[in-house]
Design a protein around this motif. Sequence first.
Motif, PDB file in Angstrom:
ATOM      1  N   THR A 146       0.844  -1.188   0.000  1.00 57.61           N
ATOM      2  CA  THR A 146       0.000   0.000   0.000  1.00 57.61           C
ATOM      3  C   THR A 146       0.878   1.236   0.000  1.00 57.61           C
ATOM      4  OG1 THR A 146      -0.125   0.020   2.415  1.00 57.61           O
ATOM      5  CG2 THR A 146      -1.937  -1.047   1.244  1.00 57.61           C
ATOM      6  N   GLY A 147       0.362   2.309  -0.587  1.00 56.54           N
ATOM      7  CA  GLY A 147       1.071   3.580  -0.589  1.00 56.54           C
ATOM      8  C   GLY A 147       0.932   4.276   0.745  1.00 56.54           C
ATOM      9  N   PRO A 148       1.642   5.387   0.932  1.00 61.61           N
ATOM     10  CA  PRO A 148       1.619   6.068   2.225  1.00 61.61           C
ATOM     11  C   PRO A 148       0.242   6.611   2.609  1.00 61.61           C
ATOM     12  CG  PRO A 148       2.821   7.367   0.597  1.00 61.61           C
ATOM     13  CD  PRO A 148       2.533   6.042  -0.025  1.00 61.61           C
ATOM     14  N   VAL A 149      -0.535   7.087   1.650  1.00 65.83           N
ATOM     15  CA  VAL A 149      -1.860   7.636   1.954  1.00 65.83           C
ATOM     16  C   VAL A 149      -2.805   6.524   2.399  1.00 65.83           C
ATOM     17  CG1 VAL A 149      -3.859   8.839   0.992  1.00 65.83           C
ATOM     18  CG2 VAL A 149      -1.549   9.606   0.416  1.00 65.83           C
ATOM     19  N   CYS A 150      -2.872   5.432   1.643  1.00 67.71           N
ATOM     20  CA  CYS A 150      -3.752   4.308   2.006  1.00 67.71           C
ATOM     21  C   CYS A 150      -3.285   3.647   3.301  1.00 67.71           C
ATOM     22  CB  CYS A 150      -3.822   3.292   0.871  1.00 67.71           C
ATOM     23  SG  CYS A 150      -4.723   3.907  -0.561  1.00 67.71           S
ATOM     24  N   HIS A 151      -1.989   3.568   3.511  1.00 66.26           N
ATOM     25  CA  HIS A 151      -1.450   2.987   4.742  1.00 66.26           C
ATOM     26  C   HIS A 151      -1.873   3.818   5.953  1.00 66.26           C
ATOM     27  CE1 HIS A 151       1.198   0.800   7.395  1.00 66.26           C
ATOM     28  NE2 HIS A 151       1.808   1.914   7.727  1.00 66.26           N
TER      29      HIS A 151
END
Length: 57
Positions: free
Chosen positions: A24-29
């Motif tokens: 997952t990317g930083p925003v979704c994480h």
Amino acid sequence: MTGTSRCRMCGRRLRDAASRARGTGPVCHAKTRAPHPPAHAASATQLAITTTEEQPR
């Protein structure tokens, strides 16, 4: 390259190694991880002491 090249939540391209390993990317994480407890919260090793009678003043 390890992991996946696309975020499993939104499908965006993952740019760094940590995101690819996590999937997952930083925003979704940030949206899905559990919030950190406040700094003043009691830890698991601290005891909570409660009393049922009032203390003299």
